[in-house]
Design an enzyme around this catalytic site. Structure first.
Site, short mmCIF file in Angstrom:
data_model
loop_
_atom_site.label_atom_id
_atom_site.label_comp_id
_atom_site.label_asym_id
_atom_site.label_seq_id
_atom_site.Cartn_x
_atom_site.Cartn_y
_atom_site.Cartn_z
N LYS A 158 0.85 -1.19 0.00
CA LYS A 158 0.00 0.00 0.00
C LYS A 158 0.87 1.23 0.00
O LYS A 158 1.86 1.29 0.74
CB LYS A 158 -0.88 -0.01 1.26
CG LYS A 158 -1.89 1.12 1.31
CD LYS A 158 -3.15 0.78 0.55
CE LYS A 158 -4.07 1.96 0.33
NZ LYS A 158 -3.63 2.88 -0.77
N LYS A 174 5.29 1.95 -2.91
CA LYS A 174 5.26 3.35 -3.33
C LYS A 174 5.51 3.40 -4.83
O LYS A 174 6.19 2.53 -5.38
CB LYS A 174 6.37 4.14 -2.63
CG LYS A 174 6.10 5.62 -2.58
CD LYS A 174 5.19 5.92 -1.41
CE LYS A 174 4.91 7.36 -1.22
NZ LYS A 174 4.36 7.62 0.12
N1 GLU Z 1 0.78 8.83 0.23
C1 GLU Z 1 0.27 8.73 1.57
C2 GLU Z 1 1.39 8.35 2.52
O1 GLU Z 1 2.55 8.60 2.29
C3 GLU Z 1 -0.93 7.82 1.64
C4 GLU Z 1 -0.71 6.42 1.19
C5 GLU Z 1 -1.98 5.62 1.05
O2 GLU Z 1 -3.04 6.14 1.36
O3 GLU Z 1 -1.87 4.48 0.63
O4 GLU Z 1 1.14 7.87 3.58
#
Ligand code: GLU
Length: 428
Positions: A71, A107
């Site tokens: 995620k 990511k």
């Molecule tokens: N980009 C956000 C973070 O760095 C959210 C990631 C997500 O919701 O999966 O936490």
């Protein structure tokens, strides 16, 4: 990205190695967790509006999925690098573990500047990113989300492309979607609010009345805007915020010693977080240089922009009044600066705890999308508060019990949880 000589992956690995030593992690698990399990690098050709073709570089990194599907967001930035995406994927693993949600860490990124792309070009770029990884991501494999300079509209184009390729409706493929199109109420607010929930708990533990405090923010994008709003509701005063000026290609700090009118400043800010200087002046703000946000006589610093912002070079500029740092951004403090902050006894709420509200709400969004039943906003925010408060308390109690710096305590909890999942699966 960030300060040139610091490599975020090396920072992330240095933090991991230190804690692996504290908890006596076995060699195989160390090897498995100190770098990503899988990664995809690809080129995305995009037809531009003028008829030419531009080729962009894209990434998706899956650091670890022992606890559940990977995620994490997809960043759009001209200075994105593979190592930055790797570090951020690793931090996502710890972030999901610290709030105890059944997800791993991933990511993505595209080296691009969406501020220079038309809507149609952005749409083609989003669809191209999905086409490149459509078989390697998905609701039960790896679930993307927004991050720096990507937003709900990008997520919906990505979902649409994924569903076109796979021939069905898979709303759990991606989070941060628009409300009404599979998005969760409260998702926009979640990261900023989550940071302030942890700050509220920290102030409570330290017997500090929020109404007596002041804060300075770095960055004025989604995270800072919602964090500032909720901080004002607690009674605090925002003295300074810095923001990137796209036209001038540099950042400025906006300061009003009497407290900034945050709602009006948000009205004077574009969707990428750039503040209109003239309007800020009308709000009584002085315009100072980009580093001034760090040097203010405030009680709380909330870096909410990019990684590598508090470094050995500027850490000494932090005022002796500062007692709390809340890392709204990912990786804003370099390990050498972190040592100085720890020695000064500043209360640190580390990134993967402080900004875990976004992914926690993404998890709620996935649950809602997968069951096709959507909750009221109050219910979402209440669940978010419960999760963030519980995570903060677990980290705080461990830090007190074992006399650990808050970042190390958060790492001990996360690494232990992921290591246990890895062991139970028989991977190490
Ligand atoms: N980009 C956000 C973070 O760095 C959210 C990631 C997500 O919701 O999966 O936490």
């Amino acid at each position: 990205m960030g300060a040139g000589e610091y490599n975020p992956l090396e920072n992330a690995q240095e933090q991991f190695d230190g804690v692996a030593e504290i908890i006596g992690l076995d060699e195989a698990t160390r090897q498995l967790l100190r770098e990503p399990m899988r990664e995809y690098h690809f080129l995305i050709p995009v037809k531009m509006d003028d008829g030419s073709t531009q080729v962009f570089k894209g990434f998706r990194v899956q650091h670890n999925d022992a606890k559940g599907p990977a995620k994490g967001g997809i960043r759009f930035h001209p200075e994105e690098t593979a190592d930055t995406v790797r570090a951020l994927a690793m931090w996502m693993t710890w972030k999901c573990a610290v709030v105890d949600i059944p997800l791993g860490g991933g990511k993505g990124g595209i080296i691009c500047d969406p501020r220079n792309l038309s809507e149609n070009e952005q749409e083609r770029l989003c669809r191209g990113w999905v086409r490149a990884v459509a078989k390697d991501v998905g609701p039960f494999v790896d679930v993307p989300a927004p991050d720096v300079m990507s937003s709900a509209k990008h997520m919906l184009w990505m979902l649409d492309e994924y569903e076109t390729i796979h021939g069905g409706r898979y709303p759990g493929f991606i989070t941060g979607k628009p409300v009404g199109m599979g998005g969760s109420l409260g998702r926009t607010e979640a990261t900023g609010y989550g940071a302030i929930y942890t700050l509220r708990e920290a102030l409570k533990e330290e017997n500090v009345d929020p109404a007596t405090t002041s804060a300075s923010f770095q960055g004025f994008g989604n995270v800072a805007q919602y964090a500032a709003r909720l901080y004002l509701e607690l009674g605090g005063k925002v003295i300074a915020v810095s923001s990137w000026d796209h036209a001038d290609k540099k950042a400025y700090t906006f300061r009003n010693a009497n407290g900034i009118d945050i709602e009006k400043l948000i009205e004077a800010t574009d969707t990428f977080g750039s503040v209109d200087k003239d309007k800020a002046r009308e709000l009584g703000c002085e315009i100072l240089d980009e580093n001034a946000w760090l040097e203010q006589d405030v009680d709380i610093l909330i870096p909410s922009a990019l990684e590598n912002q508090i470094t050995a070079k500027n850490v000494d500029k932090i005022s002796s009044q500062v007692k709390f740092i809340v890392e709204g951004a990912n990786g804003p403090t370099t390990p050498d600066a972190d040592v100085a902050i720890k020695e000064r006894g500043i209360f640190m709420i580390p990134d993967f705890l402080a900004n875990a509200g976004g992914v926690t709400c993404s998890y709620f969004e996935q649950v809602q999308s997968n069951t096709n039943y959507f909750w009221e906003k109050d219910e979402v925010l209440e669940k978010l508060d419960t999760k963030m408060t519980a995570a903060f308390k677990a980290v705080y109690e461990l830090s007190k019990r074992n006399n650990l710096y808050m970042r190390d305590a958060a790492y001990v909890i996360s690494i232990n949880r992921v290591a246990q999942a890895v062991k139970m699966r028989g991977w190490a």
